[in-house]
Design a protein around this motif. Structure first.
Motif, PDB file in Angstrom:
ATOM      1  N   THR A 265       0.846  -1.184   0.000  1.00 37.45           N
ATOM      2  CA  THR A 265       0.000   0.000   0.000  1.00 37.45           C
ATOM      3  C   THR A 265       0.886   1.239   0.000  1.00 37.45           C
ATOM      4  OG1 THR A 265      -1.714  -1.181   1.247  1.00 37.45           O
ATOM      5  CG2 THR A 265      -1.834   1.228   1.186  1.00 37.45           C
ATOM      6  N   ILE A 266       0.610   2.150  -0.941  1.00 32.97           N
ATOM      7  CA  ILE A 266       1.446   3.331  -1.119  1.00 32.97           C
ATOM      8  C   ILE A 266       0.593   4.562  -0.859  1.00 32.97           C
ATOM      9  CG2 ILE A 266       2.955   4.584  -2.692  1.00 32.97           C
ATOM     10  CD1 ILE A 266       3.348   1.995  -4.258  1.00 32.97           C
ATOM     11  N   GLY A 267       1.020   5.391   0.089  1.00 35.37           N
ATOM     12  CA  GLY A 267       0.248   6.553   0.504  1.00 35.37           C
ATOM     13  C   GLY A 267       0.396   7.741  -0.412  1.00 35.37           C
ATOM     14  N   ALA A 268      -0.541   8.677  -0.289  1.00 33.09           N
ATOM     15  CA  ALA A 268      -0.567   9.864  -1.137  1.00 33.09           C
ATOM     16  C   ALA A 268       0.711  10.677  -0.974  1.00 33.09           C
ATOM     17  CB  ALA A 268      -1.784  10.718  -0.785  1.00 33.09           C
ATOM     18  N   GLY A 269       1.135  11.286  -2.068  1.00 26.40           N
ATOM     19  CA  GLY A 269       2.312  12.145  -2.041  1.00 26.40           C
ATOM     20  C   GLY A 269       3.627  11.413  -2.060  1.00 26.40           C
ATOM     21  N   THR A 270       3.607  10.089  -2.125  1.00 23.20           N
ATOM     22  CA  THR A 270       4.845   9.306  -2.120  1.00 23.20           C
ATOM     23  C   THR A 270       5.557   9.432  -3.472  1.00 23.20           C
ATOM     24  OG1 THR A 270       4.063   7.746  -0.467  1.00 23.20           O
ATOM     25  CG2 THR A 270       5.784   6.963  -1.973  1.00 23.20           C
ATOM     26  N   ILE A 271       6.875   9.548  -3.424  1.00 26.07           N
ATOM     27  CA  ILE A 271       7.703   9.565  -4.625  1.00 26.07           C
ATOM     28  C   ILE A 271       8.547   8.294  -4.627  1.00 26.07           C
ATOM     29  CG2 ILE A 271       9.357  10.854  -6.005  1.00 26.07           C
ATOM     30  CD1 ILE A 271       6.761  12.376  -5.429  1.00 26.07           C
ATOM     31  N   VAL A 272       8.446   7.528  -5.718  1.00 28.10           N
ATOM     32  CA  VAL A 272       9.200   6.287  -5.839  1.00 28.10           C
ATOM     33  C   VAL A 272      10.227   6.483  -6.950  1.00 28.10           C
ATOM     34  CG1 VAL A 272       9.090   3.803  -6.224  1.00 28.10           C
ATOM     35  CG2 VAL A 272       7.167   4.987  -5.116  1.00 28.10           C
ATOM     36  N   ARG A 273      11.500   6.544  -6.580  1.00 29.81           N
ATOM     37  CA  ARG A 273      12.581   6.713  -7.558  1.00 29.81           C
ATOM     38  C   ARG A 273      13.229   5.352  -7.794  1.00 29.81           C
ATOM     39  NH1 ARG A 273      18.193   8.328  -7.026  1.00 29.81           N
ATOM     40  NH2 ARG A 273      17.860   8.707  -4.783  1.00 29.81           N
ATOM     41  N   ILE A 274      13.456   5.002  -9.056  1.00 27.09           N
ATOM     42  CA  ILE A 274      13.873   3.641  -9.399  1.00 27.09           C
ATOM     43  C   ILE A 274      15.118   3.707 -10.272  1.00 27.09           C
ATOM     44  CG2 ILE A 274      13.105   1.433 -10.356  1.00 27.09           C
ATOM     45  CD1 ILE A 274      10.231   2.434 -10.035  1.00 27.09           C
ATOM     46  N   ASN A 275      16.074   2.877  -9.973  1.00 22.50           N
ATOM     47  CA  ASN A 275      17.333   2.852 -10.721  1.00 22.50           C
ATOM     48  C   ASN A 275      17.125   2.321 -12.146  1.00 22.50           C
ATOM     49  OD1 ASN A 275      19.292   3.989  -9.120  1.00 22.50           O
ATOM     50  ND2 ASN A 275      19.896   2.061  -8.131  1.00 22.50           N
ATOM     51  N   PRO A 276      18.084   2.601 -13.033  1.00 19.30           N
ATOM     52  CA  PRO A 276      17.951   2.170 -14.425  1.00 19.30           C
ATOM     53  C   PRO A 276      17.736   0.667 -14.569  1.00 19.30           C
ATOM     54  CG  PRO A 276      19.738   3.744 -14.212  1.00 19.30           C
ATOM     55  CD  PRO A 276      19.297   3.416 -12.820  1.00 19.30           C
ATOM     56  N   ARG A 277      16.735   0.304 -15.393  1.00 21.26           N
ATOM     57  CA  ARG A 277      16.421  -1.062 -15.786  1.00 21.26           C
ATOM     58  C   ARG A 277      15.998  -1.940 -14.611  1.00 21.26           C
ATOM     59  NH1 ARG A 277      20.906  -3.112 -20.018  1.00 21.26           N
ATOM     60  NH2 ARG A 277      19.377  -4.803 -20.174  1.00 21.26           N
ATOM     61  N   VAL A 278      15.670  -1.348 -13.494  1.00 25.18           N
ATOM     62  CA  VAL A 278      15.202  -2.101 -12.329  1.00 25.18           C
ATOM     63  C   VAL A 278      13.708  -2.374 -12.475  1.00 25.18           C
ATOM     64  CG1 VAL A 278      14.718  -1.909  -9.858  1.00 25.18           C
ATOM     65  CG2 VAL A 278      16.985  -1.351 -10.746  1.00 25.18           C
ATOM     66  N   ASP A 279      13.306  -3.619 -12.178  1.00 28.75           N
ATOM     67  CA  ASP A 279      11.921  -4.053 -12.337  1.00 28.75           C
ATOM     68  C   ASP A 279      11.244  -4.242 -10.982  1.00 28.75           C
ATOM     69  OD1 ASP A 279      12.238  -4.240 -15.127  1.00 28.75           O
ATOM     70  OD2 ASP A 279      13.053  -6.275 -14.944  1.00 28.75           O
ATOM     71  N   ILE A 280       9.914  -4.142 -11.013  1.00 22.44           N
ATOM     72  CA  ILE A 280       9.079  -4.515  -9.876  1.00 22.44           C
ATOM     73  C   ILE A 280       8.266  -5.734 -10.301  1.00 22.44           C
ATOM     74  CG2 ILE A 280       7.253  -3.807  -8.305  1.00 22.44           C
ATOM     75  CD1 ILE A 280       8.144  -0.913  -8.723  1.00 22.44           C
ATOM     76  N   THR A 281       8.625  -6.893  -9.774  1.00 18.96           N
ATOM     77  CA  THR A 281       7.892  -8.118 -10.072  1.00 18.96           C
ATOM     78  C   THR A 281       6.752  -8.234  -9.075  1.00 18.96           C
ATOM     79  OG1 THR A 281       9.843  -9.213 -10.966  1.00 18.96           O
ATOM     80  CG2 THR A 281       8.037 -10.622 -10.245  1.00 18.96           C
TER      81      THR A 281
END
Length: 941
Positions: A265-281
């Protein structure tokens, strides 16, 4: 001889002329009954034949006969060659009448001129190049409000995503265009009520004021730019129920997995920064609880470093989100078809990969500026529910072999961008193979291929209710397989073909829809040469089909299915802009009395009008048909606008453009020649406002360049993977055994080659050729006329160019010795890079009087590269002459211009200086009113 009174004579004299505009053809064997004077001869063209780019025919004449020759119902000459070089479907009808007896002989030849630059994608119609958006009038924004989705707080040093909707009180997008502008921030193009973009990454910490407006509609936001941001790193497996609280700052460093049975569960206003070519399975549930004013943002470190995507390979996977923005996914360019992943029309990674049976539910959401595709689904059916969703700037919306879409008040635009270059690369808004799909109040457009391609040989119903399709290079809707499609109250505007009933046996129905400014409004069959039978039916009722190249078109030419005008296109009770005897049960559009009918399909009484030009189109040569003028949409009233042409040599002329109700395009004719600067301007609109570009300046600088080898030339080439050593570069080398073809030469989707050359050593797989040789001989009688040579060329991937055996250009090749096995330094992608022109200058002393030979070797970057391209233009430039500056009043403008375009314009308050460069000033330059006397000069660094 055709005997008077015979049934055959009666047919040719009476019936044939009546169906001159008809595609229905009856063919008779006349050989046994022709008189002694011989058959009616037509040289150069044959029936049911396709010609690339141009064809020349001649109708020879004989004494004692008169001739009537019509090409697409327009008179054509006899006894002299007639060249046809516009891509289109043609009917050549010839009637020969014997003067003494009145006996007639008739022939009908049907042929196609196809544009080679577009390969086999558009047989039978002119190439489609959509108009740029024309900003809407103020009344088109009446009753609208602006809804902005942007974060309230954001880390410093990153671009801030902004999504804008211009909506009515019912929360439906109004179909208006304009620039969303705010002082101190980049503007965002609004297309039919929606658009997205980024605020700069360099804003200092503190409160950032953002007050955007468009069409008189405004709102104000304050965004907190964080002084410092503490990121929480995450990676690996998440199990159990996990919560990222409101306003979290999450940094996904390496691949992340959500286990089956787990809810993230991800709350309002959250910023998710993801490294290059990284996946979320995701094997569990990702629940995103953002809001429009505090969205959750998934983003890369920068747009040049895209992250991967969501991988959902088990049926337990689900993403449900409200108030969420996804940016910068698609990090692996060759994801599909590699590493055990399924194949797809395009290879880039998708934001959402679904292996079948997953669920995606998004409301008040956006996926913008992705490096890859939006999604992909295979195997079992994936459920996709989208409401107030925007997809903008991705390679395609993706291919869905197993999915059910329910989409409301959403938009799918710009695949991959909004530009004039054509790319045959499957850049569809969405590609649906099967499933049950409902689209309501949706916008789809600005795609290099189809808007929604319901392709493949799949099954399932599709319904479009109150949708809007615009500016697709190919079809708004493309139907194939065995689907059952219904479109109602829907607009198809400025598309290659509005809707097409293609291969296999789809059933298409359109009712109370508008088709305007398309190449073809409604089509049965398709414009590919060999793709399948056309056994389906298309029914068109209660529609308005206006000002298209063909309003209705039922001709197809599948090589196995024949060239026939299909009786499977059934059109009744429609309005057409041109009467068509193939479809008699329809009415001719009368703009003065029927214009009101457009009001039920988005027409308004006052629209925007402007010059339909794009950035960089500042040469009169860019407009061979005149300067295009467009309306923001179709008007229920007749629109009129005057234009003026003012020339710096004193010339002045005026004219008026008239747009009957429903017509949205006109052209201002330009003079055949002019000296100095020409100003084109719009004035005095009626039932319209001048919005966007209202005037344009052209400069005619006599070109000193001489084209020594043009684009599209014939080249000798060798594609057999052999080692030719160095002898092949020499002018005297014998290349008679080599193949030849016109440029651009190459293969692969990025190349869009005019001549396709060999990729594999044998067949369609196995070892590839990785080095290709090209040669072209040119004649230069007097090389001393030139001081410099300018080479403009396209290469994919790397090249070395030789002139008369001497190396002069090396591009994207490694240092050191190069052999036929050497790979290029980097891979060139996407198509915009493959087709990018590079320019190199070289002293003209490299030329020799008479014969000269240009040779090039083009190298692939890998042994499995999917594209290759080669094209080159050579110009000879004389020594530069002194530059001069001039100033002139043209209409309402004061214009300064100069002859040598390599100089820059400087300004000063006093003639003694100090001088500063006028930013972005290019000749000709319109001067803004100066508060005090000002001085200008030219400066060359």
């Amino acid at each position: 001889m055709l005997l008077r009174g015979s049934s055959l004579w009666y047919w040719f004299r009476t019936v044939f002329p009546r169906i001159r505009r008809s595609f229905a053809v009856v063919v008779f064997c006349l050989g046994a009954i022709l008189p002694a004077f011989g058959q009616l001869t037509i040289n150069g063209v044959a029936d049911k034949t396709v010609y690339n780019d141009s064809v020349t025919f001649t109708v020879p004449t004989q004494a004692g006969f008169t001739y009537a020759v019509f090409l697409n119902s327009n008179p054509a000459s006899t006894g002299a060659p007639v060249t046809v070089n516009q891509a289109d479907f043609y009917q050549l009808e010839v009637t020969r009448t014997e003067t003494a007896t009145g006996n007639t002989t008739n022939r009908l030849i049907r042929f196609i001129v196809a544009a080679s630059e577009r390969a086999d994608t558009e047989w039978g119609l002119p190439p489609q190049v959509p108009f740029p958006p024309i900003s809407s009038s103020s009344n088109e924004f009446a009753g609208a409000h602006l809804r902005i989705m942007a974060p309230q707080s954001f880390p410093a040093g990153y671009e801030i995503p902004v999504v804008a909707w211009v909506e009515n009180d019912g929360s439906h997008a109004i179909r208006a265009n304009g620039m969303l502008a705010a002082a101190g921030h980049p503007s965002i193009q609004i297309k039919r009520g929606v658009g997205s973009g980024f605020l700069g990454a360099t804003n200092p910490a503190g409160s950032l004021l953002y007050g955007p407006s468009v069409g008189g509609v405004q709102t104000n936001l304050t965004i907190n730019i964080e002084n410092s941001t503490a990121w929480t790193p995450v990676s690996g497996l998440l199990s159990g129920n996990v919560s990222w609280p409101d306003n979290s700052r999450i940094y996904v460093t390496t691949n992340l997995s959500v286990a089956a049975g787990t809810t993230l569960t991800i709350g309002a206003g959250t910023i998710v920064r993801i490294n290059p070519r990284v996946d979320i399975t995701n094997m569990g549930t990702v629940l995103i609880n953002g809001t429009a004013d505090r969205p959750v943002v998934f983003m890369p470190n920068s747009r040049s470093q895209p992250w991967g995507g969501f991988l959902m390979r088990t049926t337990t996977g689900e993403v449900t989100g409200t108030g969420v923005i996804f940016t910068g996914s698609g990090g692996t360019a060759n994801w599909f078809g590699a590493s055990g992943n399924p194949s797809s029309h395009r290879t880039e990674q998708a934001l959402f990969f679904c292996n079948g049976g997953q669920r995606i539910n998004l409301t008040d959401a956006a996926a913008m500026y992705l490096a890859g595709q939006l999604g992909h689904s295979v195997n079992a059916t994936t459920t996709v529910n989208l409401t107030h969703f925007l997809m903008q700037r991705c390679t395609t919306g993706g291919e869905y072999t197993g999915a059910n879409f329910t989409v409301n008040d959403s938009a799918f635009i710009e695949c991959p961008d909004d530009s004039v270059n054509f790319v045959d690369g499957d850049n569809d808004g969405i590609y649906l193979v099967n499933g049950t799909h409902y689209f309501t109040n949706c916008l789809v457009g600005w795609t290099k291929d189809d808007g929604i391609d319901s392709g493949g040989s799949g099954y399932g119903p599709l319904t479009y209710q109150s949708c809007w399709f615009e500016a697709t290079f190919h079809e708004g809707n493309s139907l194939s397989g065995y689907k059952n499609t219904l479109a109602r109250d829907t607009v198809y505007f400025d598309c290659g073909q509005g809707i097409e009933d293609g291969y296999n046996a789809p059933t298409g129905k359109v009712d109370h829809c508008l088709f305007a400014a398309c190449q073809i409004g409604v089509r049965h069959g398709d414009n590919y040469p060999s793709i399948g039978n056309y056994d389906g039916y298309m029914t068109v009722t209660n529609c308005i089909v206006l000002y298209s190249h063909h309003d209705l078109f039922g001709y197809n030419w599948h090589t196995g299915g024949g060239w026939t005008n299909s009786a499977q296109l059934i059109a009744n009770n429609n309005f057409l802009s041109i009467a068509d005897t193939n479809f008699p049960n329809n009415s001719l559009w009368a703009p003065a009395t029927d214009g009101w009918r457009l009001g039920t399909l988005g027409g308004v009484g006052q629209v925007g009008v402007g010059l339909a030009v794009r950035a960089g189109q500042n040469s009169a040569a860019s407009f061979p048909n005149g300067v295009p003028v467009g309306l923001s949409r179709f008007c229920t009233n007749e629109v009129r606008v005057d234009y003026t042409l003012d020339n710096s040599d004193g010339g002045h002329s005026t004219g008026t453009l008239v747009f009957p109700s429903g017509l949205t395009r006109r052209f201002i004719p330009l003079p055949n020649s002019f000296n100095g600067v020409l100003r084109v301007a719009l004035v005095n609109p009626v039932h319209a406002e001048i919005t966007g570009t209202g005037s344009l300046l052209f400069q005619n600088v006599a070109s000193a360049a001489t084209v020594l080898s043009p684009l599209g030339s014939q080249w000798r080439y060798l594609d057999d993977a052999s080692d030719q050593g160095i002898q092949w570069r020499a002018p005297g080398f014998n290349d008679n055994s080599w193949s030849n073809g016109v440029a651009r030469l190459g293969f692969g989707p990025d190349a869009a080659a005019a001549t396709t050359i060999r990729r594999f050593l044998s067949g369609t797989s196995g070892p590839q050729v990785t080095n290709f040789y090209f040669r072209r001989a040119i004649s230069v009688p007097s090389p001393t006329d030139f001081a410099t040579l300018q080479f403009r060329y396209q290469r994919d991937d790397g090249c070395i160019v030789y002139l008369n055996g001497n190396p002069i250009i090396t591009n994207n090749m490694p240092a050191g010795p190069v052999t036929y096995l050497t790979f290029a330094s980097t891979t060139i992608t996407p198509a915009s890079e493959t087709q990018k022109f590079w320019t190199n200058l070289w002293p003209a002393s490299a030329l020799q009087p008479g014969n000269n030979v240009i040779a090039a070797e083009v190298h692939q970057s890998t042994a499995t590269s999917s594209d290759l391209a080669w094209e080159l233009e050579l110009q000879g430039l004389p020594a530069a002459s002194p530059s001069r500056i001039a100033i002139s009043r043209l209409g309402e403008d004061v214009v300064v211009f100069w002859s040598d375009l390599t100089f820059f314009l400087d300004r000063a308050d006093n003639i003694g200086g100090p001088w500063t460069r006028v930013q972005n000033a290019t000749s000709p330059w319109k001067l803004n009113p100066q508060p005090a006397p000002a001085f200008f000069r030219l400066h060359k660094p």
